[in-house]
Design a protein around this motif. Structure first.
Motif, PDB file in Angstrom:
ATOM      1  N   LEU A 437       0.842  -1.189   0.000  1.00 24.76           N
ATOM      2  CA  LEU A 437       0.000   0.000   0.000  1.00 24.76           C
ATOM      3  C   LEU A 437       0.880   1.243   0.000  1.00 24.76           C
ATOM      4  O   LEU A 437       1.790   1.365   0.830  1.00 24.76           O
ATOM      5  N   HIS A 438       0.636   2.150  -0.952  1.00 22.43           N
ATOM      6  CA  HIS A 438       1.359   3.404  -1.044  1.00 22.43           C
ATOM      7  C   HIS A 438       0.369   4.560  -0.954  1.00 22.43           C
ATOM      8  O   HIS A 438      -0.753   4.459  -1.448  1.00 22.43           O
ATOM      9  N   ASN A 439       0.799   5.645  -0.367  1.00 24.96           N
ATOM     10  CA  ASN A 439       0.053   6.898  -0.455  1.00 24.96           C
ATOM     11  C   ASN A 439       1.051   8.048  -0.554  1.00 24.96           C
ATOM     12  O   ASN A 439       1.931   8.177   0.302  1.00 24.96           O
ATOM     13  N   TYR A 440       0.923   8.833  -1.609  1.00 24.52           N
ATOM     14  CA  TYR A 440       1.853   9.924  -1.859  1.00 24.52           C
ATOM     15  C   TYR A 440       1.073  11.205  -2.140  1.00 24.52           C
ATOM     16  O   TYR A 440       0.031  11.192  -2.791  1.00 24.52           O
ATOM     17  N   THR A 441       1.599  12.291  -1.646  1.00 20.23           N
ATOM     18  CA  THR A 441       1.030  13.613  -1.899  1.00 20.23           C
ATOM     19  C   THR A 441       2.130  14.532  -2.398  1.00 20.23           C
ATOM     20  O   THR A 441       3.230  14.555  -1.836  1.00 20.23           O
ATOM     21  N   LEU A 456       3.614   0.668   2.902  1.00 14.80           N
ATOM     22  CA  LEU A 456       3.474  -0.437   3.840  1.00 14.80           C
ATOM     23  C   LEU A 456       3.431  -1.735   3.040  1.00 14.80           C
ATOM     24  O   LEU A 456       2.619  -1.864   2.108  1.00 14.80           O
ATOM     25  N   ARG A 457       4.310  -2.674   3.389  1.00 14.68           N
ATOM     26  CA  ARG A 457       4.350  -3.960   2.701  1.00 14.68           C
ATOM     27  C   ARG A 457       4.236  -5.101   3.704  1.00 14.68           C
ATOM     28  O   ARG A 457       4.775  -5.020   4.803  1.00 14.68           O
ATOM     29  N   SER A 458       3.550  -6.149   3.284  1.00 12.03           N
ATOM     30  CA  SER A 458       3.436  -7.349   4.114  1.00 12.03           C
ATOM     31  C   SER A 458       3.498  -8.562   3.200  1.00 12.03           C
ATOM     32  O   SER A 458       2.779  -8.628   2.196  1.00 12.03           O
ATOM     33  N   THR A 459       4.356  -9.514   3.556  1.00 14.41           N
ATOM     34  CA  THR A 459       4.482 -10.750   2.776  1.00 14.41           C
ATOM     35  C   THR A 459       4.467 -11.935   3.724  1.00 14.41           C
ATOM     36  O   THR A 459       5.235 -11.984   4.685  1.00 14.41           O
ATOM     37  N   ARG A 460       3.587 -12.886   3.443  1.00 10.83           N
ATOM     38  CA  ARG A 460       3.498 -14.122   4.225  1.00 10.83           C
ATOM     39  C   ARG A 460       3.920 -15.280   3.344  1.00 10.83           C
ATOM     40  O   ARG A 460       3.428 -15.432   2.212  1.00 10.83           O
TER      41      ARG A 460
END
Length: 964
Positions: A437-441, A456-460
């Motif tokens: 998930l990215h959020n840029y302004t 934010l990154r998540s890897t299972r």
């Protein structure tokens, strides 16, 4: 960095933003826009003039992304004129500008009629003080893409070569539409590739040198399509010169089986409605290649050698079928006047046979594998107002892979000679679930461009594996007669080491989450100076270090004064860049924690009861020897301190040159160490262990991931970029010096507890590198696209093939021999002669030898035929919704199939791609294990991509494409 230092930095950073807020109170208007050609390709360097009814006109130039902006424009009536050589002037009259208004005026310029038909280069080379316009970066689109391979695997290696060496051991990064990782899309769906842009940006976790950003094509407002078929057959190629190069006397020559490659790519794009468009692309590849085995084996029951031979060369060309298919639909939706939503789905299926075979690994060690990947990506771009853009990106990825070994027999490794038996990787089923998930302004003010956001990154990873359960035997030598004193030989049946894994819980899982947030500002206090400063904070799970703060600072100063654009721009920067403790290593600590799996390692097992044909007595009489893997209690995140200084120079109108010096210091670099390695020997010559085993037991092995390594690197990088109407040429030269005491997280020190003993040339210390690429447009729609790479050899390490210090690792180095005639000496021509070291004798430096230099020239020749109605000055596929977004202001060709287009609606292109045009013999680093019977100091494989394949030096592919 102390808390007080951090607080001081934050305070200074906050005060720096004060003038930004004040500058937002503008009384004049802002006029901005993008200059583009009929295909929507941006035009940098165009002169934009606003002329009022009375008074002095305002003049500026479009930037590298085609955009321009005027600030504080007085209210009134104006005329706008845009001029650029090779294009008809664009004029717009009666432009009314109100106070404090934000007005967008885009200019689409028609191409001037030429006496000779040539392709138009859609970009120019201009120096600029903008942070994103460093001349050391490269933008590849349109016909420049033709120089690259159609095969995504080869394309990946070419992009890595094109990007050049990144600072440090980890290489560069590849982003696809802003997302990290994942498979490369087919080249036909790529709109633009940007390399090494804004290297000190706080938006990215790694230094920009070596960064590759790929942007795929958006939908179009008219129906367009592209189809390509590409093929390669072994009858076109020149073969592998190493096959049959080391045959023993009396052996018959090996005939390489025929092989081929077939690629099919296609995409279609068009409108779905007045506010939406679609793109559908896909590819299918059928690859029948060969992997070359080049080993030395002992005559046995399989009768691999001829009569009377004790040992012989074993060579084999093993077929490796590979089929891969992918499909990727994309929808671009204009939700409103200021909101665009892009959704892209990708599914890929790959099936490969006979993997893991080649070099010293015999066919029995192979395995078959299958994998699938499903990816959903969504990007929402909102134009909050004329100054603020917000972008949110989301990615969900699901990967599944499995592999099945061809044999479950114990693995047999004879150091430097062959690897036989079964595959030690066993059967495996792996499932990964990845979220990103990215959020840029971004905020555009009068003198500031502010960017902030986070990722934010998540890897299972959930894995079921039987790796190591078949057992493995390691032998120092092939023959007793050639084995040094204390070594173990295969012909005697005495192994040097036996290792086996008992699987208690075959299914394990691990999850890694990491977060990175940043804020930065590009501040232009005066017209010819840009100061960029920012800060990034990173953290991750499964490691005790959670305070990775990375300040970034850079500047760009244009020499000279006046209204003319600067011809020389000085650039410099400093930053901290962190690396991550990867999920694969985290999963290993879960598997080998002593509970889920128990790995037993025995030195010199009793050959009478423990052999590849009899495993029953391998552990029964010798308890202990268990291996555990864990992260060190003080494990922390590695980071690099980067400093760069250089200059961009405008050579002439469409040519730039950039020279930069880069100094890098890496600390807390990862490595592995057995912390129960012997600390010495007792009076009887027995090893002394920190944890002494009980009588009759084998010592335990406690492997730790540590972060105690360092590296130092100095690079001088020169970039050249020429963008003319009929040709483009871009490239770089790198002079590189690098030293390190670790080869990565899986490398062990050759002397336990003494990491500094391995400080020396790093594996990434390739002294010289050169790259040149481009495109030449000839009359009659003929195009030439060269791709040239040259490199010094890679440093490599010479090892004994034995474990002298009892740490269970076979990485001990020899000593220098007094001459090549010294008894027991082995020689590598051009490097030196080496012997087994006596007690206390100094070892040779790490990575002392250098592999062969490499050189390759690839060339694509294409000819385009156009037919159907003319599209001249009608705009060929203007971009639809989705052609905007954070960090993606480059525009690009809406038409498909690159720039090999005529002014006709339908275009048919035939091309030939020759890889390694001059048939240069590019070899991999030689076999450097001294116990090798016949192959020591010899290259046993070709260099591989981008220089060669495993099967051939020169390869010729035929291509046909159709677009409309």
């Amino acid at each position: 960095m102390s808390f007080r230092s951090i607080l001081r930095f934050v305070v200074l950073f906050s005060f720096a933003f004060v003038p930004m807020v004040a500058s937002a109170q503008q009384k004049g208007a802002t006029v901005q826009g993008t200059v583009a050609d009929p295909d929507e390709a941006v035009i940098p360097g165009a002169t934009v003039t606003l002329t009022p009814a009375s008074g002095k006109p305002l003049v500026t130039q479009s930037q590298s992304d085609g955009t321009y902006v005027f600030h504080n424009v007085p209210a009134g009536s104006y005329s706008e004129t845009v001029t650029m050589q090779g294009f008809a002037s664009f004029v717009k009259l009666g432009v009314k500008i109100n106070p404090s208004q934000s007005l967008t005026l885009d200019a689409k310029m028609d191409i001037q009629a030429q006496q000779q038909e040539v392709q138009v280069t859609a970009q120019t080379a201009q120096v600029s003080v903008d942070a994103d316009s460093n001349a050391s970066s490269t933008v590849i689109k349109g016909k420049d893409l033709d120089a690259l391979s159609d095969d995504p695997d080869e394309l990946s290696s070419e992009l890595t070569a094109l990007a050049g060496p990144s600072a440090g051991p980890n290489g560069g990064q590849i982003y696809v539409d802003g997302f990290t990782g994942g498979q490369l899309p087919p080249k036909s769906s790529i709109r633009e590739i940007r390399i090494n842009q804004n290297p000190f940006s706080a938006e990215y976790d790694r230094l920009g040198y070596g960064r590759v950003q790929i942007f795929t094509k958006p939908g179009t407002d008219k129906l367009h399509g592209f189809f390509q078929m590409s093929g390669n057959n072994s009858s076109f190629n020149t073969g592998n010169p190493l096959l049959n190069a080391n045959l023993s006397p009396g052996q018959s020559a090996i005939t390489q089986p025929p092989y081929h490659t077939i690629f099919m790519f296609g995409d279609v794009s068009g409108p779905l409605s007045s506010n939406s468009s679609f793109t559908l692309d896909g590819s299918h590849r059928s690859i029948q290649d060969n992997s070359i085995v080049n080993a030395t084996v002992l005559e046995d029951a399989q009768h691999l050698c001829t009569a009377g031979q004790t040992f012989c060369s074993y060579q084999f060309a093993n077929p490796t079928p590979n089929v891969r298919t992918d499909i990727s639909p994309r929808v671009d939706l204009q939700l409103g006047e200021k909101n665009t939503l892009t959704t892209r789905f990708r599914y890929e299926q790959s099936d490969m046979s006979n993997q893991g075979i080649g070099n010293l690994s015999l066919p029995s060690t192979g395995y078959n594998s299958s994998s699938s990947e499903a990816t959903l990506q969504m990007t929402d771009t909102q134009v909050v107002n004329s100054r603020v853009i917000n972008e949110t990106r989301f990615e969900y990825e699901r990967d599944h892979s499995s592999q099945t070994p061809l044999s479950t027999a114990p693995t047999i490794t004879v150091q430097g000679n062959f690897v036989g038996g079964g595959s030690n990787s066993g059967s495996n089923s792996d499932n990964q679930t990845h979220f990103e998930l990215h959020n840029y302004t971004s905020i555009q003010l009068k003198k500031n461009f502010i960017r902030m956001g986070g990722r934010l990154r998540s890897t299972r990873d959930s894995q079921t594996s039987s790796a190591g359960s078949n057992g493995s035997f390691i032998y120092n030598c092939l023959l007793t007669t050639n084995c040094p004193v204390g070594g173990s030989s295969y012909d005697s049946g005495q192994a040097s080491q036996f290792k086996i894994t008992k699987i208690i819980h075959p299914s394990v899982n691990a999850t890694m989450v990491d977060l990175g947030v940043y804020a930065e500002d590009d501040w232009k206090p005066i017209q010819n100076l840009t100061l960029s400063y920012g800060i990034r904070y990173e953290t991750q799970s499964d490691i005790g270090d959670h305070h990775d703060i990375a300040p970034r600072l850079s500047f760009a100063y244009g020499l000279g004064s006046g209204k003319n654009a600067a011809k020389t721009v000085l650039r410099g920067g400093f930053g901290l860049f962190y690396d991550r403790f990867q999920l694969d290593n985290i999963l290993t600590t879960v598997q080998l924690n002593g509970t889920n799996q128990i790995q037993t390692t025995l030195a010199h097992p009793d050959s009478a009861t423990c052999s590849p044909n009899n495993l029953s007595g391998c552990t029964a009489g010798t308890p202990g020897g268990s291996t555990t893997v864990a992260a060190a209690p003080n494990l922390r995140t590695p980071y690099s301190m980067e400093f760069a200084i250089g200059a961009d120079q405008q050579l002439f109108r469409n040519a730039t040159m950039s020279v930069n010096y880069l100094n890098t210091r890496g600390v807390h670099q990862f490595l592995s160490q057995n912390v129960n390695s012997p600390t010495g020997v007792d009076a009887n010559g027995n090893f002394i262990y920190p944890i002494e085993p009980a009588a009759g037991e084998a010592p335990v092995i406690r492997q730790q991931y540590q972060s105690e390594g360092v590296y130092r690197q100095n690079e001088l990088i020169a970039n050249l970029n020429i963008r003319e109407r009929a040709f483009s040429l871009f490239g770089y030269y790198v002079l590189n010096f690098a030293k390190s005491d670790t080869g990565g997280i899986t490398s062990f020190p050759s002397q336990p507890y003494n990491i500094g003993a391995d400080y020396g040339r790093a594996v990434f210390d390739r002294r010289n590198r050169l790259f040149l690429g481009g495109n030449f447009s000839l009359p009659y729609h003929i195009s030439l696209s060269p791709f040239i790479v040259a490199s010094s050899g890679t440093p490599y390490n010479v090892t004994l093939g034995r474990d002298l210090n009892g740490d269970s690792e076979f990485n001990d180095r020899p000593a220098f021999a007094t001459s090549s005639n010294e008894p027991g000496a082995s020689t590598i021509p051009g490097c030196g002669s080496f012997i087994t070291p006596a007690a206390g004798q100094a070892r040779i430096p790490i990575n002392y030898c250098t592999g062969p230099a490499l050189f390759v020239t690839n060339l694509r020749i294409s000819k385009t035929f156009g037919f159907g109605p003319s599209t001249e000055q009608k705009g060929q596929g203007s971009s639809g919704p989705g052609d905007h977004g954070h960090g993606d202001h480059g525009g690009g060709h809406g038409g498909f199939g690159g720039s090999s287009r005529t002014d006709k609606k339908y275009n048919l292109t035939f091309s030939t791609q020759v890889q390694n045009l001059f048939n240069n013999a590019d070899y991999a680093t030689p076999n450097a294990t001294m116990t090798s019977q016949t192959l020591f100091g010899k290259s046993t494989q070709l260099a591989g991509n981008p220089y060669t394949s495993s099967s051939a030096l020169r390869r010729i592919s035929l291509n046909m494409s159709f677009n409309f």
